[in-house]
Each structure stands twice: as C-alpha cells, then as structure tokens.
Write an enzyme that holds these catalytic residues in place. Structure first.
Site, PDB file in Angstrom:
ATOM      1  N   LYS A  28     -34.938  74.067  25.482  1.00  0.00           N
ATOM      2  CA  LYS A  28     -35.003  73.609  24.081  1.00  0.00           C
ATOM      3  C   LYS A  28     -34.784  72.117  24.003  1.00  0.00           C
ATOM      4  CE  LYS A  28     -30.520  72.495  23.582  1.00  0.00           C
ATOM      5  NZ  LYS A  28     -30.035  71.173  23.404  1.00  0.00           N
TER       6      LYS A  28
ATOM      7  N   ASP B  10     -26.458  78.199  21.966  1.00  0.00           N
ATOM      8  CA  ASP B  10     -27.913  78.037  22.054  1.00  0.00           C
ATOM      9  C   ASP B  10     -28.627  79.312  22.507  1.00  0.00           C
ATOM     10  OD1 ASP B  10     -27.572  75.360  21.377  1.00  0.00           O
ATOM     11  OD2 ASP B  10     -27.539  74.686  23.469  1.00  0.00           O
TER      12      ASP B  10
HETATM   13  P1  ATP Z   1     -25.662  72.802  26.808  1.00  0.00           P
HETATM   14  O1  ATP Z   1     -26.332  74.108  26.522  1.00  0.00           O
HETATM   15  O2  ATP Z   1     -24.159  72.894  26.742  1.00  0.00           O
HETATM   16  O3  ATP Z   1     -26.256  71.633  26.106  1.00  0.00           O
HETATM   17  P2  ATP Z   1     -26.882  71.778  29.165  1.00  0.00           P
HETATM   18  O4  ATP Z   1     -28.252  72.136  28.782  1.00  0.00           O
HETATM   19  O5  ATP Z   1     -26.566  70.314  29.139  1.00  0.00           O
HETATM   20  O6  ATP Z   1     -25.831  72.560  28.333  1.00  0.00           O
HETATM   21  P3  ATP Z   1     -26.806  73.692  31.339  1.00  0.00           P
HETATM   22  O7  ATP Z   1     -27.981  73.464  32.231  1.00  0.00           O
HETATM   23  O8  ATP Z   1     -26.837  74.846  30.430  1.00  0.00           O
HETATM   24  O9  ATP Z   1     -26.520  72.337  30.572  1.00  0.00           O
HETATM   25  O10 ATP Z   1     -25.525  73.740  32.290  1.00  0.00           O
HETATM   26  C1  ATP Z   1     -24.203  73.503  31.854  1.00  0.00           C
HETATM   27  C2  ATP Z   1     -23.242  74.042  32.925  1.00  0.00           C
HETATM   28  O11 ATP Z   1     -23.274  75.464  32.866  1.00  0.00           O
HETATM   29  C3  ATP Z   1     -23.624  73.693  34.339  1.00  0.00           C
HETATM   30  O12 ATP Z   1     -22.940  72.553  34.764  1.00  0.00           O
HETATM   31  C4  ATP Z   1     -23.261  74.915  35.162  1.00  0.00           C
HETATM   32  O13 ATP Z   1     -22.050  74.726  35.856  1.00  0.00           O
HETATM   33  C5  ATP Z   1     -23.037  76.031  34.152  1.00  0.00           C
HETATM   34  N1  ATP Z   1     -23.952  77.192  34.304  1.00  0.00           N
HETATM   35  C6  ATP Z   1     -23.596  78.484  34.261  1.00  0.00           C
HETATM   36  N2  ATP Z   1     -24.665  79.285  34.390  1.00  0.00           N
HETATM   37  C7  ATP Z   1     -25.737  78.498  34.532  1.00  0.00           C
HETATM   38  C8  ATP Z   1     -27.119  78.762  34.702  1.00  0.00           C
HETATM   39  N3  ATP Z   1     -27.612  80.003  34.767  1.00  0.00           N
HETATM   40  N4  ATP Z   1     -27.948  77.705  34.784  1.00  0.00           N
HETATM   41  C9  ATP Z   1     -27.440  76.440  34.688  1.00  0.00           C
HETATM   42  N5  ATP Z   1     -26.143  76.137  34.556  1.00  0.00           N
HETATM   43  C10 ATP Z   1     -25.288  77.159  34.467  1.00  0.00           C
END
Ligand code: ATP
Length: 314
Positions: free
Chosen positions: A16, A147
C-alpha cells in the site's frame, strides 16, 4: 461444488501507499488517530500455506533475511489468530507451513508485514474451509495491525481510527508510480515518536481531517491534479531520521514527477507520473541519479489479497 480440502493455497497481496496520511495526537491507548487515503499498488508478496505437523515460516526473496521466521512473523500471528477465532469444539487447528515470497521491501513504509498477515488470513480461510467473510477476516486482522484490513480489500479507501476503519473512496483512472527504495528500513514506532517530538512545540494539535481537494482530484482521475495534493504528516519525521530522503524527493521533482512524497513511515520515496511510460522514464532517471538502493514502477489501484488459482494439471 468443490468440497475437498486443498493441499496448498497461494495468495497474492499488494503493498500500500498512503496518498494522504494525517496523523492526530497520541491517544491514551498508545496509538495515533489517523485519517488516511490508502491505495493498493502492483507490488506483491505471495504467501502459500500447506498442512504441516507444526506451524513454521519460510521466507524467500527481497530482504528475506530481515523477516522473522518465528511466532512474531505477522503471517504466523495471523494463522494463530484465525485458528483461535474458528476453533471447533475447543480443538486447535493443525499446523501449517507458511511460505512467504517477498517482493515488498521490509520496514519500507509499504506495509509488507501487514500484507503478509492479510494473505495468510485469506489463505488459511481457504485451506481450512472456514468460510469467514472479508469483514470477519478484517476484524481478526485489525487486532494484528492497523493496515491489515486494507490489505484484504485493496483498491483505494479512506482509513480512520488507527487506519483500520475503512470506507471505499470514489476514484477514477489509474495512477503510475516510480518507487525509490532506500538502503535499510525505518522503524514505524520511531518515526511516530519523532513526529511527536517535532510537534511538541505546538500547543494545539488539530484532529486529522480528510483532504477535500485530494478526494476531488482523485475523482477527476488526473494525476497532475492529484500530485500537489499528496500529503504525509510523517514525512518531516522520516526526513529528520534520514536526511538523504530530501535529495531523493528533489531529484524526483527535477525529473518531472507530478507529485513526490515519502511513503507512510518511510523510507521509500514515491513519485507520481503522468502515465505508465512517464513512470518508466522517471525510474530510469532516478536510477541514473544514484540517490537510492533500487527503483521500480507500480500502478494502482489494484485489488487486495486474492487466492491465486491453481492451474488444472493435464
Ligand atoms: P508499517 O506497516 O508499520 O508501516 P512497514 O511497511 O514500514 O510497516 P514492514 O515491512 O511491515 O514495515 O515490517 C515492519 C517489521 O515487521 C519488520 O522490521 C519485521 O521485523 C516485522 N515483520 C514481521 N512479520 C513480517 C513479515 N511477514 N514481513 C515483513 N516484516 C515482518
């Protein structure tokens, strides 16, 4: 009617972006109230679930080494939560192997973890034939991450509350983006905390409001009208933590993007293009400018988490 249990289910789920991210003051429950306009874009993770003796997670692809494979993985949490929500006569659900093929960079402001949780919910709902509606899956998902409900529905939608209370948004046309990925991620809690610190000097923090001009521009379907209305309250915080993002945003403007912004909590930078060809041109120019780790193109809106049909064997 098909009644047999599938041996494996694969779900494709989009990343997203937030076309608007208005952040309110910190709430007493530790979350920030937000008003956001989500758009699902054509950058996908894939999650396959198959029966196994014990639940385990296998991650391959982009940033795989950064993704936890234990019970803290959001897809694993989703499987556990769905198992609990649909437990029959107290009996726990059997284990599943969860295979995550990542293309959505980790901690990049693109909600990849939430996307994987949404995909796991859809996949196990199919594998176990639990028959929950999308709304029921969203209720389970909202407890895992703000989200997650949006990753189930996709398209373009307005999120309120923590982002989990969704209403559909009326949008025309397709939007073509170049995405610049940074080296290393940003921690979402750290970005929110920095946002609070930067705002501390202000005595009054207004309640977040949906942007009327952005919604009107989205109805027009004209990227040139949408570009100037993109707004992200977390952008100053992300830039203060990663000052080099400012250079990336400037480079996008110089190369003719009609809108530029940091994606969610960052550090991915988004560049809105006039059309698909312009997005590809932007991606080439930004790659040449050497201001980020990698650049890709994607378009939105696209649908949310969906089962990938199994090809009939011949
Ligand atoms: P947000 O949704 O908080 O904006 P983001 O998009 O910046 O997050 P994500 O890629 O969702 O970040 O990852 C955030 C943290 O979640 C990572 O640092 C990781 O340690 C943890 N995590 C747990 N499960 C997953 C997964 N399936 N994929 C990616 N990260 C994961």
């Amino acid at each position: 009617m098909k009644t047999s249990t599938p041996s494996a289910v694969t779900v494709r789920v989009p990343a997203k972006v937030n076309l608007q991210l208005a952040v309110g003051p910190l709430r007493s429950d530790g979350y920030h109230g937000v008003v956001t306009v989500y758009q699902a874009i054509s950058l996908y993770d894939e999650v396959t679930v198959r029966p196994a003796e014990r639940t385990r997670v296998v991650v391959t692809g982009e940033d795989a080494a950064l993704v936890p494979t234990g019970p803290t993985n959001l897809a694993s949490k989703a499987v556990t939560a769905l198992g609990r929500a649909t437990r029959q006569r107290g009996a726990s659900r059997p284990g599943v192997q969860i295979e995550i093929r990542k293309r959505i960079p980790v901690a990049a402001g693109l909600a990849g973890g939430s996307a994987d949780a949404a995909a796991a919910l859809v996949a196990c709902n199919e594998l176990w034939r639990t028959g929950l509606t999308q709304q029921e899956l969203a209720e389970v998902g909202a407890r895992l991450g703000s989200d997650v409900p949006f990753a189930l529905v996709g398209g373009t939608a307005v999120g309120r509350g923590r982002g989990e209370l969704l209403t559909a948004a009326l949008v025309s046309g397709s939007y073509h983006w170049a995405l610049a990925f940074a080296s290393g991620g940003l921690s979402t809690p750290e970005v929110y905390a920095t946002c609070d610190r930067l705002r501390a000097a202000r005595s009054v923090q207004p309640e977040p409001q949906l942007s009327g001009p952005l919604m009107a521009a989205l109805r027009s379907g004209d990227p040139a009208a949408v570009g100037p209305e993109l707004v992200n309250d977390l952008q100053p915080a992300a830039i203060s933590l990663r000052p080099e993002l400012r250079r990336a945003l400037l480079a996008g403007r110089e190369h003719g993007a009609v809108g530029v912004m940091v994606s969610g909590s960052g550090p991915t930078c988004l560049f809105l293009a006039r059309d698909a060809a312009h997005a590809r041109d932007l991606a080439v120019s930004l790659t040449g400018a050497g201001i980020c780790r990698a650049v890709t193109v994607a378009s939105g809106p696209v649908p949310g988490a969906a089962v990938v049909p199994v090809r009939e064997s011949v």
